[in-house]
Motif scaffolding. Structure first.
Motif, PDB file in Angstrom:
ATOM      1  N   MET A   1      59.228  47.259  35.433  1.00  0.00           N
ATOM      2  CA  MET A   1      57.642  47.842  35.592  1.00  0.00           C
ATOM      3  C   MET A   1      57.046  47.023  35.824  1.00  0.00           C
ATOM      4  SD  MET A   1      57.975  50.579  33.632  1.00  0.00           S
ATOM      5  CE  MET A   1      59.296  52.250  32.800  1.00  0.00           C
ATOM      6  N   GLY A   2      57.785  44.951  35.770  1.00  0.00           N
ATOM      7  CA  GLY A   2      56.428  44.633  36.452  1.00  0.00           C
ATOM      8  C   GLY A   2      56.702  44.632  37.955  1.00  0.00           C
TER       9      GLY A   2
ATOM     10  N   ILE B   1      54.738  45.830  29.097  1.00  0.00           N
ATOM     11  CA  ILE B   1      56.452  44.149  29.401  1.00  0.00           C
ATOM     12  C   ILE B   1      56.026  44.065  28.714  1.00  0.00           C
ATOM     13  CG2 ILE B   1      56.495  44.232  31.568  1.00  0.00           C
ATOM     14  CD1 ILE B   1      54.884  45.606  33.373  1.00  0.00           C
ATOM     15  N   LEU B   2      55.217  43.137  28.675  1.00  0.00           N
ATOM     16  CA  LEU B   2      55.974  41.286  27.822  1.00  0.00           C
ATOM     17  C   LEU B   2      56.035  41.710  26.005  1.00  0.00           C
ATOM     18  CD1 LEU B   2      52.470  39.404  28.496  1.00  0.00           C
ATOM     19  CD2 LEU B   2      54.701  39.196  29.413  1.00  0.00           C
TER      20      LEU B   2
ATOM     21  N   CYS C   1      51.797  47.156  42.406  1.00  0.00           N
ATOM     22  CA  CYS C   1      52.275  47.902  43.375  1.00  0.00           C
ATOM     23  C   CYS C   1      50.463  48.888  42.470  1.00  0.00           C
ATOM     24  CB  CYS C   1      52.954  48.906  43.279  1.00  0.00           C
ATOM     25  SG  CYS C   1      54.203  47.909  43.475  1.00  0.00           S
ATOM     26  N   CYS C   2      49.962  48.886  41.644  1.00  0.00           N
ATOM     27  CA  CYS C   2      48.994  49.309  40.538  1.00  0.00           C
ATOM     28  C   CYS C   2      48.192  47.770  41.126  1.00  0.00           C
ATOM     29  CB  CYS C   2      48.954  49.481  39.149  1.00  0.00           C
ATOM     30  SG  CYS C   2      50.358  50.794  38.914  1.00  0.00           S
ATOM     31  N   ILE C   3      48.012  46.403  40.950  1.00  0.00           N
ATOM     32  CA  ILE C   3      47.215  46.131  41.077  1.00  0.00           C
ATOM     33  C   ILE C   3      46.653  45.858  42.687  1.00  0.00           C
ATOM     34  CG2 ILE C   3      46.470  43.581  41.356  1.00  0.00           C
ATOM     35  CD1 ILE C   3      48.042  42.878  38.503  1.00  0.00           C
ATOM     36  N   ALA C   4      47.877  45.999  43.329  1.00  0.00           N
ATOM     37  CA  ALA C   4      46.874  46.091  44.346  1.00  0.00           C
ATOM     38  C   ALA C   4      46.287  47.381  45.338  1.00  0.00           C
ATOM     39  CB  ALA C   4      48.339  46.093  45.749  1.00  0.00           C
TER      40      ALA C   4
END
Length: 426
Positions: free
Chosen positions: A402-403, A321-322, A408-411
């Protein structure tokens, strides 16, 4: 005497298959799963031509690709009951008939609505292509062979996705995109013939025995109550819905538009990049199949592998993403390879239940995955358009969408590590 006559008499619902017979049955199912993966991923390669012919926005493209997964997810719960009752052979043949009709309908589409309806039908039709063999493998293979077979089925899927990239791009000028779906329909029919010829019949006892426990009675009745109550199953669902689903969403759709609209690739360069991504995934799943028995023998359970592997995949997603326009196919290939550890969760969920519940457990888990793919694919498209509408540049819109997905993935990972449960059969 033919090969079929030699094999089939020995395949009357065996408790376990010998190595030779198991390999033959695996190949028959793998042919169908290859077709399933090819038709699943083909929209990434066809996105430029479909966007031009039907004047599609990002949200339309996301919905079209996600329609496959909507149809796929919609049939998972009844599919699980039917697999436990009728067995993988008969069920997969019923569904593949729908896939053939869906491919033919897609080839004749004259509007976006028609395309979407056909795509949903195709998704329904191939909805049993992984669950049917995994249900059979739960009965026919031991635990280490089951893990290997699952990884190599996913490797076969990567081979199908590989075929959906450069080979499709090369065929387009010769056949046009519509004729490709006639070819796909014929390939599915050939896979059906192989399954009829080589896969064993299934004998299921659908009546609870006298004095059966409540759990056994629920299994015989077709209930999903024991599946939903299982803490290990619930622990895995958020990872399936976001992290694993995101892998499929990127591999089958959003990596393609990213390469074209963010990284500046031409359609041919993007197809080549997708080819490389899927080749990397093929090698990755083959490697998992080889390594799984060795890892399991040394205490590396699925939970332990996911605990260590998921953060790596999220760090790589953040880097992509970055990176923005500098992120090419290599960045997405490495992300997909790291996220492939999520593929180990499916057989782990299956082993958390007795074989009489395997079809329902695997299908319920598959529902979480493919409902997630539908949400992630369409959701990213909606977010890209929404960020563009409020003034973000095209690259920034992709990055912001995408951020949101990364959060959502982290949660979901935080929930996974917070729940203490293992996959000991109940």
């Amino acid at each position: 005497m033919t090969v079929a006559q030699t094999i089939l008499p020995r395949l009357a619902d065996p408790a376990h298959l010998d190595r030779r017979t198991g390999a033959i049955v695996f190949l028959a199912f793998a042919a169908a799963y290859f077709c399933s993966a090819l038709v699943r991923a083909i929209t990434a390669t066809l996105s430029p031509v479909l966007t031009q012919e039907f004047t599609l926005h990002a949200r339309d493209l996301g919905l079209l690709a996600g329609g496959y997964f909507f149809g796929f997810a919609a049939i998972q719960l009844p599919l699980g009951k039917w697999l436990d009752k009728h067995g993988p052979k008969h069920v997969i043949l019923w569904f593949l008939s729908l896939a053939v009709l869906g491919c033919l309908a897609f080839s004749m589409a004259s509007s976006f609505t028609w395309l979407l309806a056909a795509r949903v039908l195709v998704g329904m039709g191939v909805g049993a292509c992984l669950m049917a063999p995994l249900t059979g493998y739960r009965r026919w293979f031991d635990a280490s062979t089951l893990l290997r077979a699952n990884s190599w089925m996913l490797m076969t899927g990567s081979l199908g996705m590989l075929a959906s990239t450069l080979p499709v791009q090369w065929l387009l000028p010769l056949t046009g995109w519509r004729a490709l779906f006639w070819i796909l329909a014929a390939m599915i029919l050939l896979a059906m013939v192989a399954i009829v010829w080589l896969v064993p019949a299934w004998q299921a006892n659908t009546k609870p025995r006298a004095g059966a426990t409540d759990v056994e009675a629920a299994a015989a009745s077709g209930s999903y109550s024991e599946i939903w109550k299982n803490r290990y199953f619930r622990k895995m669902v958020p990872l399936a819905f976001f992290n694993y689903a995101g892998l499929v969403a990127m591999q089958t759709l959003w990596a393609g538009p990213w390469l074209i609209k963010v990284s500046g690739y031409t359609p041919l360069e993007a197809a080549t990049g997708l080819f490389c991504i899927n080749a990397a995934m093929l090698v990755t799943f083959w490697s998992w199949g080889m390594a799984n028995p060795w890892l399991a023998a040394r205490g590396w359970s699925t939970d332990r592998l996911v605990t260590w592997g998921a953060p790596v995949s999220m760090v790589l997603l953040a880097a992509n993403i970055l990176g923005g326009s500098s992120t090419g196919w290599q960045g997405w290939a490495v992300f997909c390879m790291a996220t492939s550890v999520m593929g180990l969760m499916q057989p782990a969920v299956g082993m958390a239940f007795r074989s009489s519940l395997a079809g329902r457990a695997l299908s319920a888990y598959n529902l979480a995955i493919f409902a997630g793919v539908f949400v992630v694919q369409w959701g990213i498209g909606l977010l890209i358009d929404a960020f563009t509408d409020i003034g973000f540049a095209q690259v920034a819109s992709f990055q912001a969408a995408m951020g949101v997905y990364l959060c959502c993935c982290i949660a979901s990972y935080a929930y996974f590590v917070s729940v203490k449960a293992d996959n000991s059969p109940q």
